[in-house]
Design a protein around this motif. Sequence first.
Motif, PDB file in Angstrom:
ATOM      1  N   PRO A 112       7.584  -5.344  -1.651  1.00 40.08           N
ATOM      2  CA  PRO A 112       7.359  -6.551  -0.848  1.00 40.08           C
ATOM      3  C   PRO A 112       6.949  -7.754  -1.682  1.00 40.08           C
ATOM      4  O   PRO A 112       6.464  -7.632  -2.803  1.00 40.08           O
ATOM      5  CB  PRO A 112       6.206  -6.127   0.077  1.00 40.08           C
ATOM      6  N   ASP A 113       7.143  -8.924  -1.106  1.00 37.42           N
ATOM      7  CA  ASP A 113       6.640 -10.172  -1.673  1.00 37.42           C
ATOM      8  C   ASP A 113       5.255 -10.383  -1.063  1.00 37.42           C
ATOM      9  O   ASP A 113       5.118 -11.024  -0.022  1.00 37.42           O
ATOM     10  CB  ASP A 113       7.590 -11.318  -1.337  1.00 37.42           C
ATOM     11  N   TRP A 114       4.229  -9.842  -1.703  1.00 39.80           N
ATOM     12  CA  TRP A 114       2.913  -9.764  -1.070  1.00 39.80           C
ATOM     13  C   TRP A 114       1.915 -10.793  -1.594  1.00 39.80           C
ATOM     14  O   TRP A 114       0.832 -10.949  -1.035  1.00 39.80           O
ATOM     15  CB  TRP A 114       2.336  -8.352  -1.221  1.00 39.80           C
ATOM     16  N   ILE A 115       2.253 -11.521  -2.648  1.00 42.92           N
ATOM     17  CA  ILE A 115       1.341 -12.503  -3.239  1.00 42.92           C
ATOM     18  C   ILE A 115       1.720 -13.897  -2.757  1.00 42.92           C
ATOM     19  O   ILE A 115       2.865 -14.331  -2.917  1.00 42.92           O
ATOM     20  CB  ILE A 115       1.391 -12.463  -4.775  1.00 42.92           C
ATOM     21  N   ALA A 118       0.816  -1.216   0.000  1.00 42.19           N
ATOM     22  CA  ALA A 118       0.000   0.000   0.000  1.00 42.19           C
ATOM     23  C   ALA A 118       0.852   1.269   0.000  1.00 42.19           C
ATOM     24  O   ALA A 118       0.380   2.334  -0.412  1.00 42.19           O
ATOM     25  CB  ALA A 118      -0.938   0.000   1.205  1.00 42.19           C
ATOM     26  N   LEU A 119       2.112   1.171   0.433  1.00 38.38           N
ATOM     27  CA  LEU A 119       2.988   2.339   0.415  1.00 38.38           C
ATOM     28  C   LEU A 119       3.199   2.856  -1.004  1.00 38.38           C
ATOM     29  O   LEU A 119       3.487   4.038  -1.201  1.00 38.38           O
ATOM     30  CB  LEU A 119       4.340   1.988   1.037  1.00 38.38           C
ATOM     31  N   PHE A 120       3.032   1.990  -1.990  1.00 43.47           N
ATOM     32  CA  PHE A 120       3.264   2.369  -3.382  1.00 43.47           C
ATOM     33  C   PHE A 120       2.011   2.940  -4.037  1.00 43.47           C
ATOM     34  O   PHE A 120       2.029   3.233  -5.235  1.00 43.47           O
ATOM     35  CB  PHE A 120       3.766   1.155  -4.176  1.00 43.47           C
ATOM     36  N   PRO A 129      -5.647  -2.753   2.476  1.00 45.21           N
ATOM     37  CA  PRO A 129      -5.228  -2.252   3.796  1.00 45.21           C
ATOM     38  C   PRO A 129      -4.336  -1.040   3.695  1.00 45.21           C
ATOM     39  O   PRO A 129      -3.486  -0.931   2.811  1.00 45.21           O
ATOM     40  CB  PRO A 129      -4.477  -3.437   4.391  1.00 45.21           C
ATOM     41  N   GLU A 130      -4.565  -0.099   4.608  1.00 54.60           N
ATOM     42  CA  GLU A 130      -3.753   1.107   4.779  1.00 54.60           C
ATOM     43  C   GLU A 130      -3.992   2.169   3.717  1.00 54.60           C
ATOM     44  O   GLU A 130      -3.367   3.225   3.750  1.00 54.60           O
ATOM     45  CB  GLU A 130      -2.243   0.783   4.841  1.00 54.60           C
TER      46      GLU A 130
END
Length: 345
Positions: A131-134, A61-63, A343-344
Amino acid sequence: MSLHGESEFGFELACCRWAERRWPLEESDCPVVVARQLGTKRRRWDTIVLECDRDGLRRRALFGPERLNGDLLHVVRHAPAEWGYYRDVLPHPGYPWRYVRESIHEAADRGILETRRDGNRIEIRRKWPYPDWIERVVAIENKPDLDASAARTLGPQLEYDVAMGLADEVWVATRQTGDRVEPALFEDLPVEAGILSLDLDELEAEVAWHPRTLSVEDRGTRILERPTGNGRVASAARFEYVDPDEKADRRLAIAERAYERGWRSFAETMRPDCKAFELRSQNQLLPYCRAKDCLPTAAECSGSCPAFEPEPPTWRTRGWPIEGGPGKRLTRLLEKRRRRYRPEL
């Protein structure tokens, strides 16, 4: 009477909402992102479900809410923690460096990359590691009425998915009939594909056939041409192998598009500014056309529709009711619900 109607589009929206509420099928607290009508140049899926790492999803979400395309991913994934000349710190992209410079400027404008100049040289530094989010990608084909004809059409598509191994699981979602054995089980579909029977009224589903987990980390097989004819006159099949790294890049590109779009983006391809357009609720918010008394598709809900009647200008001026007319309000409502599952944001 069900608002979902008989159309595959209504069934598709019901499947997306069900997945958002009930996925994963097994006990798990992993968050999911659901999108529709996504895929690659050769294959498009009705529904995509991303099973995500919770911490990784927060850091994604930072991106920002917009997707990172392949060029941006190349930059942000390889940007160093310390300043460096971009040609020295980024691997060669396989295309001219001028396109990399464009992506660097775009990333800087979006606030997801730090840049500075050392003379004529552009230096970059990452703001956050990508991040590795998946964790898993699940593809679902929606066929509310899966008869023999539909199965013959769908079978080769599922065989392509199984051979390619781009998704971790492939499913077929069909309308629940109430029969002791769902008719879909009698159709000629790959055994690797799972089958869901969906109850539109209750927005619940039962697993009629469990899928096999596909080998996403191995190389895939892309079917280019199937044999034609029979016996000795049959033509040869044509296929090619797909490198695991290429598969990983495509999975990430699909995930980024799913993250941005979600499944409530139908308002972006319809005309919510029409007086006849509204949202109605049946376990979810669905587009509805009062003029045609139906749940319209994007092709039906367009400016070329004979029943299209734009909102009066006074509705869209003077901040009525808040910054625009009802169409704007409905669009913001869908956007708010889409963001709720990121999220976020």
